[in-house]
Design a protein around this motif. Structure first.
Motif, short mmCIF file in Angstrom:
data_model
loop_
_atom_site.label_atom_id
_atom_site.label_comp_id
_atom_site.label_asym_id
_atom_site.label_seq_id
_atom_site.Cartn_x
_atom_site.Cartn_y
_atom_site.Cartn_z
N ILE B 101 -14.37 127.20 -79.58
CA ILE B 101 -13.80 126.32 -78.55
C ILE B 101 -12.41 125.84 -78.98
CG2 ILE B 101 -14.05 124.07 -77.44
CD1 ILE B 101 -17.11 124.56 -77.52
N ALA B 102 -12.26 125.55 -80.26
CA ALA B 102 -10.96 125.11 -80.77
C ALA B 102 -9.91 126.20 -80.54
CB ALA B 102 -11.06 124.76 -82.25
N GLU B 103 -10.29 127.43 -80.81
CA GLU B 103 -9.36 128.54 -80.63
C GLU B 103 -9.02 128.72 -79.15
OE1 GLU B 103 -7.57 130.00 -82.57
OE2 GLU B 103 -6.86 131.70 -81.39
N TYR B 104 -10.04 128.59 -78.31
CA TYR B 104 -9.82 128.71 -76.86
C TYR B 104 -8.88 127.59 -76.39
CZ TYR B 104 -11.08 129.03 -71.89
OH TYR B 104 -11.04 129.16 -70.52
N GLY B 105 -9.15 126.39 -76.83
CA GLY B 105 -8.29 125.26 -76.45
C GLY B 105 -6.86 125.46 -76.93
N ARG B 106 -6.73 126.03 -78.12
CA ARG B 106 -5.39 126.25 -78.67
C ARG B 106 -4.61 127.26 -77.82
NH1 ARG B 106 -2.60 129.24 -81.57
NH2 ARG B 106 -4.18 130.86 -81.76
N VAL B 107 -5.25 128.36 -77.43
CA VAL B 107 -4.53 129.38 -76.65
C VAL B 107 -4.27 128.87 -75.22
CG1 VAL B 107 -5.30 131.35 -78.01
CG2 VAL B 107 -6.59 130.69 -76.01
N VAL B 108 -5.20 128.11 -74.67
CA VAL B 108 -5.01 127.57 -73.31
C VAL B 108 -3.81 126.62 -73.28
CG1 VAL B 108 -6.00 125.93 -71.65
CG2 VAL B 108 -7.36 127.85 -72.44
N THR B 109 -3.75 125.72 -74.24
CA THR B 109 -2.64 124.76 -74.26
C THR B 109 -1.31 125.45 -74.55
OG1 THR B 109 -3.31 124.24 -76.52
CG2 THR B 109 -3.97 122.69 -74.82
N ALA B 110 -1.34 126.45 -75.44
CA ALA B 110 -0.10 127.17 -75.77
C ALA B 110 0.40 127.93 -74.54
CB ALA B 110 -0.33 128.13 -76.93
N TYR B 111 -0.53 128.53 -73.81
CA TYR B 111 -0.18 129.32 -72.61
C TYR B 111 0.46 128.41 -71.54
CZ TYR B 111 -1.00 131.71 -68.16
OH TYR B 111 -0.85 132.25 -66.92
N HIS B 112 -0.21 127.32 -71.23
CA HIS B 112 0.31 126.45 -70.16
C HIS B 112 1.57 125.71 -70.59
CE1 HIS B 112 -2.72 127.23 -67.19
NE2 HIS B 112 -3.66 127.11 -68.10
N ARG B 113 1.70 125.48 -71.87
CA ARG B 113 2.93 124.85 -72.35
C ARG B 113 4.11 125.80 -72.10
NH1 ARG B 113 7.29 124.01 -74.32
NH2 ARG B 113 7.84 122.45 -75.87
N GLN B 114 3.88 127.09 -72.31
CA GLN B 114 4.93 128.09 -72.10
C GLN B 114 5.28 128.19 -70.62
OE1 GLN B 114 3.91 131.82 -73.88
NE2 GLN B 114 5.81 132.81 -73.22
N VAL B 115 4.25 128.20 -69.77
CA VAL B 115 4.48 128.34 -68.32
C VAL B 115 5.20 127.11 -67.78
CG1 VAL B 115 3.32 128.45 -66.08
CG2 VAL B 115 2.51 129.87 -67.97
#
Lengths: 314, 198
Positions: B101-115
């Motif tokens: 879940i931590a890894e999923y949260g990390r990629v989700v936040t990184a993705y939306h931060r970029q967008v």
């Protein structure tokens, strides 16, 4: 210039406006959302852990006979059988440097059947609280009377040598034993006794914690109010998670030898909550670090706050 | 010696223009009409562009919130399903799920931060965008520390795991503060006015 010259200009402006405000948005869609470059990866659930392979009951085994004085003053004996393969597997397992992880030794699944059987033989299920209490004390006295031997002594190991994974530390050698190892060696130091006792009590369903002092390790057992009529001391307990854990000593090590020319260490049984007779200053007056056996590390903060969307957002 | 200014030849003189008042008014009217049309068109275009930018930004925030809600559901499920007295195997399984879940949260936040970081927004919304990006950054840091804690647990370094979780808790509090800033900035952007003191 006539009106007829102005009309085309106005018409041209209107056409530009209509194209910019109506036709283009209709063609590109409204709102025009740019397609993000990267792709959002999906959640990947963890692969299940492989199940532990049980050690066979048949085959070579270490058999040990223990003799101890119970709470009623009677001398008891019991026999423990540990498969050789299990013992060797433990010996070949590297030790954890972090003492906070030592509860894993007490709860080792492979040792569980041996501990459950031994605990039930020493402390049969009681029909009333008094029998429960005598059973509990018998178990504590059993472990306390396992001879004390420090980690740096080769006498602490049946091989007569330090195990491969004994770790050199500032004050000597550190080698916390699995419960099955302590039973086979028939000796151990304070952490070995605390771990063994924790494993035995846990097998009977008692809620226990490890108590870490700078120079000692003991056990805490959860009890709701403990005021024994016989006690000439104030039972010591520690709060953890809103529960009371009473101090339990795992060794009878009392400091010094029985005589100058004897290798045997002095000892005496310690009842629950007794820290006043302890030989360690840290136990008498210090506050230990509490290590719960059954605990999963968890963050205190984990709630995601929903954010209000801007007007026009989806 | 006296200097004499030479006479300008007739060809360089401006011809006299016969001004027709009616035509002049018509021309002036035409120019005014063109300017008015251009002004109105420009104003409409700017307004439309800003609306479009806000709508796009809002759409990205909505997508981010939807994904974060999914992460939140997984976190809640993971935390609430933990047994009170877990065995070693149950603890290990729970921590593996926590790590995932931590890894999923990390990629989700990184993705939306970029967008959302790539969004162009009207000036009134820059504070809103900045606060939301800050919130995602703090959340991303918290999830990274969760991953570190899970890795430390896996290595049986429990003290290090505790330290990482304590750091994650601090990052999480920063995230909550940033979401508060975002809500405040959004209210100001939508209602107009000055930023009240925090």
């Amino acid at each position: 210039m006539e009106w007829k010259d102005i009309i085309p200009v106005l018409a041209g402006g209107l056409v530009i406006l209509v194209v910019a405000l109506v036709v283009k948005p209709a063609l590109v869609g409204e709102p025009a959302v740019a397609t993000p470059g990267p792709v959002l990866p999906a959640y990947v659930p963890p692969a299940p852990l492989p199940a532990a392979t049980p050690f066979p009951e048949v085959g070579a085994a270490h058999t040990r006979t223990f003799r101890w004085t119970a709470i009623d003053g009677g001398v008891h004996t019991t026999e423990v059988r540990v498969p050789e393969a299990l013992f060797l597997a433990h010996r070949e397992t590297p030790r954890f440097a972090d003492r906070l992880a030592w509860g894993r030794y007490a709860l080792a699944e492979e040792d569980r059947p041996i501990l459950a059987d031994l605990a039930r033989r020493i402390a049969p299920a009681g029909g009333n609280p008094e029998e429960e209490y005598f059973g509990l004390m018998n178990l504590i006295f059993f472990v306390q009377q396992i001879p004390y031997e420090p980690d740096n002594s080769t006498d602490s190991y049946i091989e007569g040598a330090l195990p491969r994974h004994a770790r050199p530390v500032k004050d000597g050698i550190e080698y916390p034993k699995y419960p099955a190892e302590t039973l086979v060696d028939g000796k151990g130091d304070c952490e070995d006794s605390a771990i063994l006792l924790a494993g035995l009590l846990d097998a009977l369903g008692y809620d226990t914690v490890l108590l870490l002092y700078p120079d000692h390790m003991a056990l805490g057992i959860r009890m709701d109010g403990f005021h024994p009529y016989y006690a000439k001391y104030t039972p010591k307990y520690f709060d953890y998670g809103g529960k009371h854990y009473y101090y339990v000593e795992g060794t009878t090590y009392y400091g010094g030898k029985v005589s100058a020319d004897s290798p045997v260490l002095r000892g005496k049984p310690f009842p629950i909550g007794d820290t006043e007779d302890a030989s360690f200053g840290s136990v008498k007056s210090g506050t230990p670090e509490i290590v719960p056996l059954h605990s999963i590390p968890a963050p205190a903060e984990y709630r995601i706050r929903p954010a209000r969307l801007p007007a026009g957002g989806a | 010696m006296a200097l004499a200014i030479p006479k300008i030849p007739d060809v360089l003189r401006l011809p006299k223009i016969a001004v027709d008042r009616r035509r002049a008014l018509t021309a002036a009217g035409a120019v005014a009409a063109v300017i008015a049309v251009a002004f109105i068109g420009w104003t409409l275009h700017v307004g439309w562009t800003e609306d479009r930018q806000v709508a796009a930004f809002g759409g990205h925030v909505a997508a981010s919130e939807a994904d974060l809600a999914r992460v939140s559901a997984k976190i809640s499920s993971c935390i609430s399903s933990r047994p009170e007295y877990p065995s070693v195997a149950e603890s290990d399984t729970a921590m593996r799920e926590f790590a995932a879940i931590a890894e999923y949260g990390r990629v989700v936040t990184a993705y939306h931060r970029q967008v959302i970081g790539a969004d162009e927004v009207p000036e009134a919304y820059t504070g809103v965008q900045s606060a939301y990006i800050r919130a995602l950054d703090h959340l991303n840091r918290a999830f990274s520390l969760w991953s570190s804690a899970a890795a430390a647990y896996d290595a049986k370094a429990y003290a290090a795991a505790k330290d990482h979780l304590a750091g994650a808790d601090r990052a999480w509090k920063d995230y909550v503060a940033a979401i508060g800033d975002y809500d405040r900035e959004l209210r100001i952007a939508e209602e107009g006015g000055e930023i009240p003191p925090a």
